[in-house]
Motif scaffolding. Structure first.
Motif, short mmCIF file in Angstrom:
data_model
loop_
_atom_site.label_atom_id
_atom_site.label_comp_id
_atom_site.label_asym_id
_atom_site.label_seq_id
_atom_site.Cartn_x
_atom_site.Cartn_y
_atom_site.Cartn_z
N TRP A 128 48.51 26.14 33.26
CA TRP A 128 48.92 27.52 33.95
C TRP A 128 47.65 28.25 34.53
CZ3 TRP A 128 53.43 28.69 35.01
CH2 TRP A 128 54.64 28.06 34.49
N GLN A 129 46.67 27.98 33.99
CA GLN A 129 45.54 28.62 34.68
C GLN A 129 45.44 28.10 36.12
OE1 GLN A 129 42.29 27.65 31.99
NE2 GLN A 129 42.36 29.83 30.94
N ILE A 130 45.55 26.77 36.27
CA ILE A 130 45.62 26.26 37.58
C ILE A 130 46.80 26.69 38.51
CG2 ILE A 130 45.61 23.94 38.82
CD1 ILE A 130 44.49 22.59 36.25
N ILE A 131 47.91 26.56 38.01
CA ILE A 131 49.03 27.04 38.49
C ILE A 131 48.88 28.63 39.04
CG2 ILE A 131 51.66 27.57 38.14
CD1 ILE A 131 51.54 25.33 36.46
N SER A 132 48.28 29.41 38.11
CA SER A 132 48.35 30.76 38.60
C SER A 132 47.40 31.15 39.68
CB SER A 132 47.96 31.55 37.23
OG SER A 132 48.82 31.49 36.23
N LEU A 133 46.08 30.36 39.60
CA LEU A 133 45.22 30.45 40.50
C LEU A 133 45.68 29.81 41.72
CD1 LEU A 133 42.21 31.17 41.44
CD2 LEU A 133 41.60 28.69 40.41
N ILE A 134 46.49 28.74 41.98
CA ILE A 134 46.86 28.25 42.93
C ILE A 134 47.80 29.09 43.87
CG2 ILE A 134 48.13 26.24 44.11
CD1 ILE A 134 45.29 25.95 43.78
N GLY A 135 48.67 29.67 42.99
CA GLY A 135 49.85 30.58 43.43
C GLY A 135 49.07 31.89 43.91
N ALA A 136 47.93 32.49 43.42
CA ALA A 136 47.27 33.42 44.19
C ALA A 136 46.76 33.03 45.45
CB ALA A 136 46.22 34.02 43.13
N VAL A 137 46.32 31.84 45.58
CA VAL A 137 45.75 31.38 46.82
C VAL A 137 47.02 31.58 47.99
CG1 VAL A 137 44.85 29.27 47.98
CG2 VAL A 137 43.73 30.22 45.87
N HIS A 138 48.04 30.75 47.47
CA HIS A 138 49.18 30.63 48.43
C HIS A 138 49.46 31.82 48.71
CE1 HIS A 138 53.43 28.97 49.16
NE2 HIS A 138 52.53 28.39 50.22
N VAL B 29 38.62 39.07 47.01
CA VAL B 29 39.08 39.04 45.58
C VAL B 29 39.60 37.64 45.13
CG1 VAL B 29 40.31 40.03 43.82
CG2 VAL B 29 39.42 41.55 45.35
N VAL B 30 40.47 37.13 45.95
CA VAL B 30 40.99 35.77 45.78
C VAL B 30 40.09 34.65 45.78
CG1 VAL B 30 42.71 33.98 46.37
CG2 VAL B 30 43.27 36.37 46.47
N LEU B 31 39.10 34.76 46.86
CA LEU B 31 38.03 33.75 46.99
C LEU B 31 36.99 34.13 45.76
CD1 LEU B 31 36.28 31.83 48.66
CD2 LEU B 31 35.19 33.76 49.75
N PHE B 32 36.74 35.14 45.13
CA PHE B 32 35.84 35.31 44.05
C PHE B 32 36.56 34.52 42.85
CE2 PHE B 32 34.92 37.92 40.42
CZ PHE B 32 33.51 37.52 40.32
N PHE B 33 37.88 34.80 42.77
CA PHE B 33 38.54 33.89 41.37
C PHE B 33 38.58 32.57 41.58
CE2 PHE B 33 40.48 38.21 40.74
CZ PHE B 33 39.88 38.47 39.24
N THR B 34 38.60 32.15 43.05
CA THR B 34 38.31 30.52 43.01
C THR B 34 37.09 30.17 42.75
OG1 THR B 34 37.87 30.71 45.42
CG2 THR B 34 40.26 30.64 44.88
N TRP B 35 36.16 30.94 42.96
CA TRP B 35 34.73 30.45 42.49
C TRP B 35 34.57 30.78 41.06
CZ3 TRP B 35 30.88 33.06 40.02
CH2 TRP B 35 29.60 32.43 40.02
N LEU B 36 35.21 31.68 40.41
CA LEU B 36 34.97 31.69 38.70
C LEU B 36 35.88 30.43 38.36
CD1 LEU B 36 35.84 35.46 38.12
CD2 LEU B 36 33.64 34.10 38.00
N GLY B 37 36.93 30.16 39.09
CA GLY B 37 37.88 29.04 38.41
C GLY B 37 37.35 27.63 39.11
N ARG B 38 36.43 27.45 39.72
CA ARG B 38 35.97 26.27 40.14
C ARG B 38 36.07 25.10 39.62
NH1 ARG B 38 31.72 29.28 39.11
NH2 ARG B 38 29.88 28.45 38.18
N ASP B 39 36.06 25.12 38.13
CA ASP B 39 36.10 23.70 37.36
C ASP B 39 37.58 23.72 37.13
OD1 ASP B 39 33.53 23.83 36.87
OD2 ASP B 39 33.61 24.86 34.81
N LEU B 40 38.36 24.46 37.47
CA LEU B 40 40.08 24.38 37.39
C LEU B 40 40.57 23.57 38.50
CD1 LEU B 40 41.01 27.70 36.12
CD2 LEU B 40 40.86 25.76 34.64
#
Length: 214
Positions: A20-30, A187-198
């Motif tokens: 769900w962390q991955i789904i949420s992050l990809i959802g924000a990117v999309h 902001v979205v780019l920053f979250f993708t960096w924080l969640g880079r392991d995901l």
């Protein structure tokens, strides 16, 4: 069942939470990619008032954005397969920010055309990137949820753009609104960096069951 196999089981709380962390992050990117798709159209009235451009020239900017995006999407999947989705995803978001900055400081039509091309290149990567990450990182029982959320967030991104831009144009001006749009992408780019392991590698539950090395 060993503790290691339990940790990577599709039904374990760890895997569910990570999915769900991955789904949420990809959802924000999309959502951010769809948000940016309507940036130029929402600026048409402001640009017409500022520069006196006719709507045919303004429509050409949006057409250029989507034409470049269409052509780029045909090849971006090969790039994703070669270097992985995470760096391509961040590249696309960075191009959105550059495009927004160019629009905000633009003083001529050629600069706006350049911004449309850069934004179109950025937009071209997101579907190959999103689908690659979803298929490689989300466990099979939640793939349906992942694709549903992916579609929903894209529509929410479209819905947000006119509200966001119209509000800031009304309160400030179109340049500030465009800078704020770029900041939102940042902001979205920053979250993708924080969640880079995901976003990196393959689904550990699948790999653990198949005996693959992760």
């Amino acid at each position: 069942m060993s503790s290691t196999s339990l940790a990577f089981d599709d039904a374990s709380p760890y895997v569910k939470r990570r999915d769900w962390q991955i789904i949420s992050l990809i959802g924000a990117v999309h959502a951010s990619s769809h948000f940016f798709q309507l940036l130029l159209p929402t600026l048409c009235l402001s640009l017409a008032h500022e520069y006196g451009y006719v709507f045919a020239r303004l429509g050409l900017l949006a057409s250029l954005f989507f034409l470049v995006s269409c052509l780029g999407q045909a090849s971006s999947g090969f790039v994703v397969d070669r270097i992985g989705p995470a760096p391509v995803l961040r590249f696309g978001l960075v191009l959105f920010i550059v495009s927004a900055l160019l629009i905000a400081v633009s003083g001529s039509y050629p600069v706006l055309m350049l911004a449309a091309v850069i934004g179109g290149i950025g937009n071209s990567v997101f579907h190959p990137v999103d689908y690659s990450i979803i298929n490689h990182r989300v466990s099979a029982p939640r793939l349906g949820h992942a694709f549903s959320v992916h579609g929903l967030t894209g529509n929410l991104g479209w819905a947000l753009t006119p509200v966001f831009m119209a509000t800031l144009i009304h309160l400030f001006n179109w340049r500030i609104a465009t800078l704020a749009a770029g900041g939102l992408i940042g902001v979205v780019l920053f979250f993708t960096w924080l969640g880079r392991d995901l976003l990196a590698g393959r689904n550990q539950a699948v790999d653990a069951r198949s005996g693959a090395q992760v």
